[in-house]
Write an enzyme that holds these catalytic residues in place. Structure first.
Site, PDB file in Angstrom:
ATOM      1  N   SER A 139       3.255  -0.075  -3.941  1.00 11.53           N
ATOM      2  CA  SER A 139       3.574   1.528  -4.504  1.00 11.53           C
ATOM      3  C   SER A 139       5.021   1.413  -4.560  1.00 11.53           C
ATOM      4  CB  SER A 139       2.993   2.358  -3.476  1.00 11.53           C
ATOM      5  OG  SER A 139       3.725   3.555  -3.621  1.00 11.53           O
ATOM      6  N   TYR A 152       3.047   6.050   5.488  1.00  9.01           N
ATOM      7  CA  TYR A 152       2.417   5.677   4.253  1.00  9.01           C
ATOM      8  C   TYR A 152       3.427   4.799   3.429  1.00  9.01           C
ATOM      9  CZ  TYR A 152       0.704   5.191  -0.535  1.00  9.01           C
ATOM     10  OH  TYR A 152       0.330   4.603  -1.874  1.00  9.01           O
TER      11      TYR A 152
END
Ligand code: NDP
Ligand code: 8X3
Length: 252
Positions: A139, A152
């Site tokens: 990501s 995250y």
């Protein structure tokens, strides 16, 4: 199995589902995994009719199940050519001082440890055959840290580091290790992050044109169709309106 085999984790929605469909159209036999058995059943009707399809239902957090199920693949499904470690999500978006331990456990257990469990089950076959490609879905959160992204972002930074480690350790075996790091992709991702809050989830993708899951599958297609001497090592892909993890040019 006459065709090449791809295993895609988290193929019940979003990026994983798009990758499974794209690889099936390229002629791969597909092993698709996820927790939602009904979604895996539905996926069969999105794949070309002639494609061999093996749906496997398990939670990537369940170490014993992952090793048991992937360790007992039918003989004709064992020689996996492409593994896409995609299963993952964000859970919550709170500052570190008020974040939930359950959310933190979920993100580290799914995004990091789940990826490792699946890899542990599949890599030995690839090293033995001296052939295979692993594609880890990271990501932009694995390249940058943004406010309230703390854990995250930590989980995706771990995916980035683990991917680099895989590329080094698997280099003598001729395996190809690919990382794709997307920015904002409109999937069920935000619905999960915000625990079913549809309004909040939709607002993430409003005012600009986000990436689609198919845009990520296009990069997977490019990676798997390169000749064997070419590794697409590390790709960051953003919507044109996104300049960084925090800068998105939204229409007010
Ligand atoms: P979705 O929520 O649409 O899909 C997530 C997939 O992961 C589902 O198929 C889900 O299956 C699976 N999954 C989640 N938890 C588990 C679990 N415990 N065990 C097994 N499977 C699980 O989100 P995306 O498609 O967007 O996300 C896919 C990947 O892309 C993730 O790793 C995410 O971090 C990454 N990513 C997403 C971006 C985005 O903006 N959307 C941007 C950058 C990266 P099921 O619920 O059936 O188990
Ligand atoms: C998903 C994209 O920006 O929400 O990894 O972290 S972001």
């Amino acid at each position: 199995m006459k065709n090449k085999i791809a295993l895609v984790t988290g193929a019940t929605s979003g990026i994983g589902k798009a990758c499974a469909i794209t690889l099936a159209k390229l002629g791969y036999s597909i092993i698709a995994t996820g927790r939602r058995a009904d979604r895996l059943k539905e996926l069969a009707s999105d794949l070309p009719a002639e494609v061999d399809y093996l749906p496997l239902v398990f939670d990537v957090r369940d170490r014993e199940k992952v090793l048991e199920i992937l360790g007992a693949l039918p003989e004709e499904w064992k020689a996996i050519d492409v593994l896409i470690n995609n299963a993952g999500n964000a859970h919550g978006m709170d500052p570190i001082q008020t974040g939930s331990l359950d959310d933190w456990d979920a993100m580290m257990d799914i995004n990091v440890k789940g990826l490792l469990y699946v890899s542990k089950a599949i890599i030995p076959g690839m090293t033995e055959r001296k052939s295979g490609m692993i594609i880890n879905i990271g990501s932009i959160a694995g390249k940058e840290v943004y406010p309230n992204g703390n854990v995250y972002c930590g989980s995706k930074h771990a995916v980035d580091a683990i991917t680099k480690g895989m590329r080094i350790d698997l280099n003598p075996f001729g395996l190809r290790v690919v990382a794709i790091h997307p920015g904002l992709v409109e999937t069920e991702f935000s619905l999960v992050r915000f625990k079913g809050d549809e309004k909040r989830s939709e607002s993430v993708y409003q005012g600009f044109e986000p990436l689609l899951a198919e845009d990520i599958a296009d990069i997977v297609e490019f990676a798997v169709t390169r000749p064997s001497h070419v590794t697409i090592a590390d790709v960051v892909v953003l919507p044109t309106a996104q300049a960084s993890a925090t800068i998105v040019n939204k229409v007010k």
